[in-house]
Design a protein around this motif. Structure first.
Motif, PDB file in Angstrom:
ATOM      1  N   ASP A 244       0.869  -1.174   0.000  1.00 36.29           N
ATOM      2  CA  ASP A 244       0.000   0.000   0.000  1.00 36.29           C
ATOM      3  C   ASP A 244       0.909   1.229   0.000  1.00 36.29           C
ATOM      4  N   VAL A 245       1.046   1.851  -1.157  1.00 38.00           N
ATOM      5  CA  VAL A 245       1.990   2.949  -1.297  1.00 38.00           C
ATOM      6  C   VAL A 245       1.657   4.100  -0.351  1.00 38.00           C
ATOM      7  N   ALA A 246       0.389   4.269  -0.035  1.00 38.62           N
ATOM      8  CA  ALA A 246      -0.002   5.331   0.893  1.00 38.62           C
ATOM      9  C   ALA A 246       0.591   5.118   2.277  1.00 38.62           C
ATOM     10  N   CYS A 264       7.574  12.486  -8.553  1.00 36.69           N
ATOM     11  CA  CYS A 264       6.552  11.442  -8.520  1.00 36.69           C
ATOM     12  C   CYS A 264       6.950  10.375  -7.501  1.00 36.69           C
ATOM     13  N   VAL A 265       5.980   9.570  -7.109  1.00 42.05           N
ATOM     14  CA  VAL A 265       6.240   8.563  -6.079  1.00 42.05           C
ATOM     15  C   VAL A 265       7.271   7.543  -6.547  1.00 42.05           C
ATOM     16  N   GLU A 266       7.358   7.306  -7.854  1.00 39.74           N
ATOM     17  CA  GLU A 266       8.352   6.371  -8.369  1.00 39.74           C
ATOM     18  C   GLU A 266       9.769   6.807  -8.027  1.00 39.74           C
ATOM     19  N   ASP A 317      -2.046   2.125  -5.237  1.00 41.29           N
ATOM     20  CA  ASP A 317      -2.304   3.491  -4.781  1.00 41.29           C
ATOM     21  C   ASP A 317      -3.457   3.505  -3.790  1.00 41.29           C
ATOM     22  N   GLY A 318      -3.870   4.699  -3.379  1.00 41.64           N
ATOM     23  CA  GLY A 318      -4.915   4.817  -2.363  1.00 41.64           C
ATOM     24  C   GLY A 318      -6.257   4.281  -2.781  1.00 41.64           C
ATOM     25  N   ARG A 319      -6.465   4.081  -4.087  1.00 40.98           N
ATOM     26  CA  ARG A 319      -7.735   3.523  -4.585  1.00 40.98           C
ATOM     27  C   ARG A 319      -7.636   2.025  -4.867  1.00 40.98           C
ATOM     28  N   GLU A 322      -3.119  -0.613  -9.210  1.00 45.58           N
ATOM     29  CA  GLU A 322      -1.686  -0.878  -9.285  1.00 45.58           C
ATOM     30  C   GLU A 322      -0.965   0.243 -10.025  1.00 45.58           C
ATOM     31  N   LEU A 323       0.147   0.699  -9.432  1.00 43.03           N
ATOM     32  CA  LEU A 323       0.976   1.698 -10.077  1.00 43.03           C
ATOM     33  C   LEU A 323       1.857   1.018 -11.121  1.00 43.03           C
TER      34      LEU A 323
END
Length: 333
Positions: A244-246, A264-266, A317-319, A322-323
């Motif tokens: 969970d990236v969040a 960006c998160v990456e 992501d929060g939803r 998949e990123l």
């Protein structure tokens, strides 16, 4: 790093002046021999080695003291992830010159860290090079017999935990090289200083070595990037993972840069140089490791779960979507 190969040589003088005072362990023999003795006391000896190369792992303009600390600490980070207590290290220096202005702060900082982490210099070698400079350290640690924490023990259902915060070092390098983060933080000198410090001087989590040994089924340190290093751990264990990236812990500076669409998160997941401990823990033991971190002043955060399968870990992501990460980690080649 011995003094008897060519008695009276410039190398001997360099070693005697800068590094003999660091060789406090009796097994180092004052650096007059070409080998050292490390007593095992019935424990297993854990061995790890890492090099830092000018222009690759540090910048030419970095202070020599921070270069010394980084060279030792990246190895101490490996020992922490194995659940090992530092026992000593050997040092190889490839130097362009032997100027006191560089060597004195380098040796002083290395000595301070060797005392702080109870990891004395045991020996090594010095050589000349036209460049780039290179510092290679092999560190030794001790664990009770059969208790080293490897990468192969993760099992479906285990929680995935990580220490500290992720992505700060990558942002620190961006600041030093005049990237987007540098511009965005132009009016925030404290944030810039924190990020640069995280790049130059890692914070190995050796205070958690016993807790990792007591609770983790698999562990490694995050050196090349969280996404890529988790992928390596899963491959070694024959499992997959969802993250969970969040929940990935970020500093306020990093979170602000993401919120402002500066990075960006990456960049944070794949940037590398975090030197945090990434580990998997059986159901019901996460709280114990998190509590051990709190007692030691180190944040430990649950970020995901190990699942059955052999596919690449999924970063959601929060939803729950998949990123699509274009890269997972830093690669030398």
């Amino acid at each position: 790093m011995t003094q008897n190969d060519d008695q009276g040589s410039a190398e001997d003088s360099l070693i005697a002046r800068y590094f003999k005072p660091l060789a406090t362990d009796p097994g180092a023999f004052g650096l007059v021999d070409d080998a050292a003795v490390l007593s095992s006391s019935g424990d297993d000896i854990v061995v790890t080695t890492d090099a830092v190369v000018e222009g690759v792992h540090y910048l030419t303009t970095d202070p020599p003291g921070t270069i010394a600390r980084k060279a030792l600490r990246v190895n101490l980070s490996d020992l922490a992830a194995k659940g090992a207590v530092p026992a000593g290290f050997v040092l190889t220096l490839a130097l362009r010159s032997k100027e006191d202005a560089w060597l004195r702060p380098f040796a002083d900082a290395l000595g301070e860290d060797s005392r702080t982490f109870a990891c004395p210099l045991l020996g090594g070698d010095t050589v000349s090079t036209p460049g780039p400079q290179m510092i290679s350290i092999t560190a030794f640690g001790r664990v009770p017999k059969g208790r080293m924490v490897g990468r192969t023990g993760a099992r479906p259902g285990d929680s995935i935990l990580v220490t500290g915060t992720i992505g700060d070092a990558a942002l620190g390098l961006d600041v030093l090289t005049g990237g987007a983060a540098a511009g965005a933080l132009a009016s925030e000198p404290q944030a810039k200083e924190m990020l640069v410090s995280r790049y130059r001087v890692p914070q190995p989590r050796n205070v958690l070595a016993q807790a990792v040994r007591d609770h983790a089924t698999a562990a490694m340190d995050v050196s090349d990037g969280l996404a890529g290093d988790l992928t390596k751990l899963c491959a070694a264990s024959g499992v997959s993972a969802t993250v969970d990236v969040a929940n990935v812990p970020l500093s306020a500076a990093a979170a602000g840069l993401i919120a402002g669409n500066v990075v960006c998160v990456e960049t944070l997941l794949a940037g590398g140089d975090d030197y945090e401990v990434l580990c998997t823990v059986p159901p019901g033991q996460s709280d114990a490791l998190i509590a051990a971190g709190q007692a030691a002043g180190v944040a430990v955060t649950a970020i995901g779960t190990i699942v059955a399968g052999h596919e690449r870990p999924r970063f959601l992501d929060g939803r729950g979507q998949e990123l699509a990460l274009r890269r997972l980690s830093y690669s030398h080649f």
